[in-house]
Every structure is written in C-alpha cells, then in structure tokens.
Design an enzyme around this catalytic site. Sequence first.
Site, PDB file in Angstrom:
ATOM      1  N   SER A 749       0.847  -1.196   0.000  1.00 50.09           N
ATOM      2  CA  SER A 749       0.000   0.000   0.000  1.00 50.09           C
ATOM      3  C   SER A 749       0.882   1.245   0.000  1.00 50.09           C
ATOM      4  CB  SER A 749      -0.954  -0.033   1.195  1.00 50.09           C
ATOM      5  OG  SER A 749      -1.975   0.915   1.065  1.00 50.09           O
ATOM      6  N   ASP A 826      -8.918  -4.244  -6.793  1.00 49.08           N
ATOM      7  CA  ASP A 826      -8.610  -3.356  -5.665  1.00 49.08           C
ATOM      8  C   ASP A 826      -9.469  -2.098  -5.777  1.00 49.08           C
ATOM      9  OD1 ASP A 826      -7.466  -1.703  -3.729  1.00 49.08           O
ATOM     10  OD2 ASP A 826      -5.453  -2.481  -4.085  1.00 49.08           O
ATOM     11  N   HIS A 859      -7.765  -4.894  -2.009  1.00 41.04           N
ATOM     12  CA  HIS A 859      -6.496  -4.356  -1.514  1.00 41.04           C
ATOM     13  C   HIS A 859      -5.759  -5.320  -0.581  1.00 41.04           C
ATOM     14  CE1 HIS A 859      -3.678  -1.124  -1.061  1.00 41.04           C
ATOM     15  NE2 HIS A 859      -3.841  -1.050   0.241  1.00 41.04           N
TER      16      HIS A 859
END
EC number: 3.4.14.5
Length: 912
Positions: A749, A826, A859
């Site tokens: 991330s 995502d 994600h």
Amino acid sequence: MSSALSPEGDRRYSDDSLSSVSTTSLVFERIQEKTEMDADNDKEKDPRALDDEDPLRDEDDLETGPFLGPGASLHREPMDRGLRRILIIVAVVFIGGWLAGLGIFIASGSYHHESDTEHDPDANSRGSGKSLSMDQLFDGTWSPKYHSISWIAGPKGEDGLLLEVGASNKPYIVVEDIRSDKNVATRDDAEPKASNSRTLMEHPYFEYDGKQYSPSWSEPSPDLTKVLLGVDRKKNWRHSFSAIYFVLDVKTQEAEPLVPDQVDARIQLASWSPKSDAVSFTRENNLYIRRLTGDKDVTQITKDGGPEYFYGIPDWVYEEEVFSGRSATWWSDDGKYLAFLRTNETGVPEYPVQFFIERPSGTTPEDGEEAYPEVEQIKYPKAGAHNPVVDLQFYDIGKKDTFSVEIDGAFADDDRIINNLLWAGDKAIVKQTNRVSDVLKVVLVDVPSRKGKTINTININEIDGGWFEISHKMTYIPADPKNGREHDGYVDSVIHEGYDHLAYFTPLDNSEPIMLTKGNWEVDDAPSAVDLANNLVYFIAAKESSIQRHVYSVKLDGSDLQALTDPKTEAYYDASFSKGAGFVFLSYRGPKVPTQKVISTPVSASSYERIIEDNAELADRARRHELPILKYGTLDLDTGVKVNYVERRPPHFDAKKQYPVLFHQYSGPGSQSVTKRFAVDFQAYVAAALGYLVITVDPRGTGFLGRKHRVTVRSKLGVHEAHDHIAAAASFASRPYVDAERLAIWGWSYGGFTTLKTLEQDAGRTFSYGMAVAPVTDWRFYDSIYTERYMRTPQDNPDGYDLSKVANATALGENKRFLLMHGVADDNVHFQNSLTLLDDLDLAGVENYDVHVFPDSDHSIYFHNGNRIVYDKLRNWLINAFNGEWLKVSNPQPQKDPVEKEKRHMVPQALV
C-alpha cells in the site's frame, strides 16, 4: 488508506550475543548445508560451475579448484610418510575430542528445543529452539489470543457491566456485572452494588414464522429489554454491510422483523434510540424510524435516497477516510432528535472495478454474456475530482420534522468535509474542515432553536503548515456545579506547542481551553474515558517513549497526572474503560507475550483484578522457538533528522559475518511501524528462518515524534520518506556485519509506494532490490479526502504531484531488479496505479522487474489463496535476489550443449 492494510513490523531488541549452540551442532549444520548445496549443484548442466554466492566456498578448496575449467584435473604428488603419520595422529585426537564434546553436549540437554525461561525480547537469543515456518504464519500459530470486551451502561447507571456473546457454557447473550464477581474486594468498607448476570438471548438461534435464524450481529437496547439481531450479513465495503434485522424481546425470547411484514427487508444500518423506544435504520439509502411503543409504526424520514443520495450512512470515501465506519447517524442523549448526514454523489465520477472469476453481485448474466467480466461502478472521487457534497440534517422525533441549520461563514458545499458530531445535551458540536484539511471550524448548533454559530476557527498554515487529522474521541462533559463544573464542556485533542495534547473546553463556546497535558510527547487517539464523579480523564500516550504506550489519568483542571500502568516498565498498552470508568480492560501488547486483564481504576470503590488471557500456550511456544534478536535505536540522518528503527537479527547472529538486509516499512503520514508491540510475522520469519537482517525505519511523516517530524512531507509525499530510507540504508551498510551489496526494501500500500519512490530516488546506488505490493504510483489516482489532506489538490499543487509520482522509469532500471504485485479488483488503491507504471517502464525500455496480478482480489489480496501466494512470492523472490539468481537473468545467453556441438561437427560443412 487511513485504514488501509498497513503492516506492523513492531519488534523488540536485545543486546548483541553469540549463539549458544554448540560447536558440534554448528559442524553438523555446515555439513548438512554443504551436502544440500552439492546436491543442488549436481542438477546443473555443468557440475563444476562455481557459485560465487556460496558462503562455504573457499578459494583453496581442492575439490573444485578456483581456476579449473570444465574437464580439467588435478595432478597429486605422493604424500610423505612422516607427514601422513602426523595427520593420522591429529585426526585421532580430533575425533576423540569431538566424541567427548558430543557426550557433554547430550548430557547437558542443550539439544532440547525448549527453555525454562520466559520469552524476553530484550534478552540475547540462545538460538537453540525450533525454527519458524511459513505455515505457522498462516495457521495462527503465532497470533496472540485477544478478547474484546463490550462495556455497556446499566439502565440505572450501573458501572462494570459486560456484554458477552457466544461464550462457552453460557447463554448466547449475557450481561455480566463484574461487581458481583468473587474477585472483587471492597475498599474502605464500601458495598459494591452487586447484581446477578442477566440473560438476554438464551440460544444462538431464534425462530420466526417456522424458520430458524442464526444472528451474525447483535446489539441490546439501552434498557436491556430487547436485542437487535442481524442475519444473512453481506459485506459491502471495508466496514459496511447489510443484513436482515429482527427485534428480540428479552422476556419472551420471541423475535419480530424490524420492518413489519417484510421479513426479507435488507437493512444497511440500524441504531437504538437512547430511550430504547425506537430504532432508526437506513434501507436503500433512505432513513426510517421504527417505533417500538404504541402503534409500532415505521416513519420514512427521507424519500430521495438512492444510488446517488445517502442518508444516515457514508458513501465509499467517507466510510474509508472520514468515519472509518458505517454510520453517519447520531441520536441525541434524550432521544428527542436524530442527526444524520446527507451525502450527494451526483457529481462524483465512477471508477469501474472488474471481476473476472466470480460475480459479487450474485446475479446471473444474460444468455450469451457469460464470458464477460462483471463490472462494479464505484463512485470514487480521485484527487482534484468532484467530492460528494455533504450536509447535516436533524429530525425532531416529536414534531416529525426534518430541518437543517444555516451557519454564517460556513465552508462552501464543494469545500466542506464534516468530520465529527458530538451531542452535548440538546446542542451539537460539529467539527468540519475545508477540502484540503488545513482550516478547521468548530460549530455549535442549538438544536431546539435551530440556530448555530462557529465557535472556533483554526488555520493550520499559521501554525506549522501541516494538516488536521480526523479524530472521533471528542467527549462531552456535562455541567455539575456541586462537583466543580459550572458549565457544559467537552474534552478534545488539540495541537499544543508542536505536539498533540488533550484540552478541556468549557463553556461549550469557549475557544481557549484548559490544557490537560503538555510536553514533548503525544497522546494517542485520546481521550479514552472520563470519570465524571471524580473529574478524571483517562488517556493513552507515548509519554515515556515514542514507541511505547501507557495509560494515564489527569484531573479536569490539568493537575495530578498519574500513570495507571507502570511507566518504568517498557510496554505497549491498549485500554477499554467501563462506562463509568470504574474498571478498565487492559491489553498488554508487548514487548513480551501479550496478556489481558480487567482491573478496577485507582479511585474505584472496589478493588478488582481478573486475568482474561495469559497466552500461556504462545509463551511456551516462544520459549521453544528461535525468534529474532530485536535491537531498537535512533538514527541521526544526514539531514539532521532523528528516526526510530528496529533491527531484527537472526537467532545465530554473528557480528563477524556479513548479512543481507531487507528493509520493511509502511511510512504513511501519522503511521508508526516501530513500536514495542509483540509480533511474530513475515519480518520475524525472514530474520529467524532465512537468516537475513530485517530493519524497519519510521521516516519523516510518521507519527508520535511531534508535528515537525510529520508535516514536513506535506505537498510532496514520498520525497522525504525515500531520502530517509536511503540515508538509513547507507548508515547500516557501513556496519561491518552488513553486506552492502545485498540490500532490499519492501512494503504494501503506502509502503509499496515508498518502496518504488526509494528505488527511483536511489537508482541502484544503495538498494539493489525492491518488492512493492498494491502501491500508489501517482497520487492523482488515489481518493480525494486522503490525498488532498497531505498533497492539496492537483490544480493547486501540480509540481508537488509530479514530484511525488513514480515517474522516472530509467532510474528504476538502474536497480538490479524489483517485484510488483497488485489485486485486479482493488477498490482502494486501483490497479490503474500499477498499469500506468508498467506502461512507463515499457516506454523507457525497462525490463528488470517481475509482475504478479491477482484476479478478483481487493487491496488485502485474499481471493483464491491470494494472500499466501503474495508471501510465498515475496519469500522466494527475496531468496533468489540475495542468492544472486536475478543477476543471471539480467542478460541471459543460450547454453551451448556439448553434445549438440559434436553433432554439428559431423555435419558436412556445406550444410552448416
């Protein structure tokens, strides 16, 4: 990304030590390593090819010979007899000594994989236990047992009530009064108001209309006479879900649908009135109230809810970045008013999320369209795009009237973020910022008179040029003249002399607070609780050390700051207080094995302590395994900045050797990865099982070192973070036990973004390898509320966005190799980020990377075994990197087959 997956590589350290493993076992290990390596070499086409990365290879090794090519041989002269006799004697002596040492080793019991001492992260590792495995990381072997406690307020103001759901050997939902627990001892002969436990729901199922249901969500009414039950729960976004709701009568144990005669009505949110006489709920984005007294009717409050209008619940970006939850509904304490957010997404652009394997909607495609992916269109405001327009509305329960309150000098519709609402009697305190979060307005609304005013405006540009963080811990302090509180007030966190601290505002419209805490340290998401009877505020802070957390109390006049936990002992605590703050659920999260207990607070009338979890099995497991040696410290970087770090060393760490290093980080604004929390995770595995050093550094921009350390990254995310990681790596590379040629960095991330920015800025000068998972590559692609808080808008800060973008593909090509992974579905950090980077790499002709994408994964990358694949890929790719395998593929050449070459020589020249 405020809630986005953020690895917590928090470790403890101890002093350097030599492994206590015996010389004999080391000999066995090296023999085994050599045997395995020889077996691997036998598989190669050229059995005499040398492996330059082989740590066992010696240039004087006669078995291979450092300069012998394929087909060469050694000519050996006859050995002198005297020399042979001496060698035989030496060998006999050596074998005798070895056998004696082996006997002593076995007799000592040192070969057993266990220790009688408690796992101490500050002690030197013996290196005599079992090894960590990847399977253990995924089967929960190293996950501490953590229990959650739901404190509830008693109908008559009782303190110390716990809600237990699904406990073994008990009814399904029970309210326990810990004051009646046998562990309670009264102080000063005070009598605890003991009462028996109360069963709210007998069984983990209920029946309605001949059908049996099992709840997956429950919430008792404040008077404990009814229970809201949710069944058939379906996930929406990170926090939100929908369910079918029933109301259970505690006395009769009978249930009825929340929406009468509509048993299958799917509800997005349901909330109790403080008086237990009604439930507000959102269905199909409209807000309703179901009365539970009188005619028990349902009143529809709003009617234009739908795909673009939300009532009482947040849209995607508000759920993710503002509320970190699924509710945008607030009941007044007296149950007379309901405040709720109205969200208009009409102008928000849509982003398509594609699903190639499954159909999350559950719908069946039309005939002939089965081969097409399902596309979910999400209203997702990217940086600089139209934001949802939000405004606050109120509903008068008695008058059945909806209204809003105009505020002079309020932010424009397209420049307003409503962060929080707190009821203070019949008034509401509303905190809102402008779009880029650098101007804060605190608004006080007198709800009965339907008037409001701005009571405080703060421009952060006049303080430090940073941003306002979102907090939901603002706490109402009602007036109590007999107890020294003349006016209503509230406690909130504020910026004071460069640090986050607690302040008490009274009266409500006072903009000059009483400071409750001060100093070069920060509170952590405070306050935790308020004891109104004793005028005490409890909070958690990083007072003793920025990487520790302890629990404290302070009086409302700012005096008598006391520690509830021992500040002399290194620790990281979480705390959950009972509604009256007479009891606290303490979660010790490190550095040793975590434990949990409930204790009474010092001013409580009763003395109480009960161990909830000791994690004895985990503690025993830690004694029997080789865990990393942890070393904490601070680095003085070349910019004059000090940063915290934790270094995870292998259990057999030897300062005379050189080790490859993996840097793991998250690095997001306000985050913290270097803490004293216990964790045996992937980073621990890499250090303990693979034998590499694993280092985490919290660069500029991260939290709990003051505002100056944080806000320097504003308008140019990634620039300072990358510089600090490069400087830290250079510092470690100068240490004699670090192999400066084998440095890698990885993150997920924001950590993936920082990994790429570091590789880009470094261009192979310090780091050789990198691994980025689900990274942002261009902040224009991320959501507006998070991004603009730190970057402002692309329209106002185009140069900053260009500077923060991972754009220099040529520089990335200077690294030896890097790995990129991303989930195709995502909905947070869009796959678009990785795709545009890949296009930039193609345009620049850069090929020194590997890619793995995960269909239908969001994600967190869990779909179809995705998460395990991520970490297996990280492990194997890293081993190949540090073994030099990627150097062999940088410029591959076809292997010349000797047999084929011989055949070619036999072919007539004219045919060649």
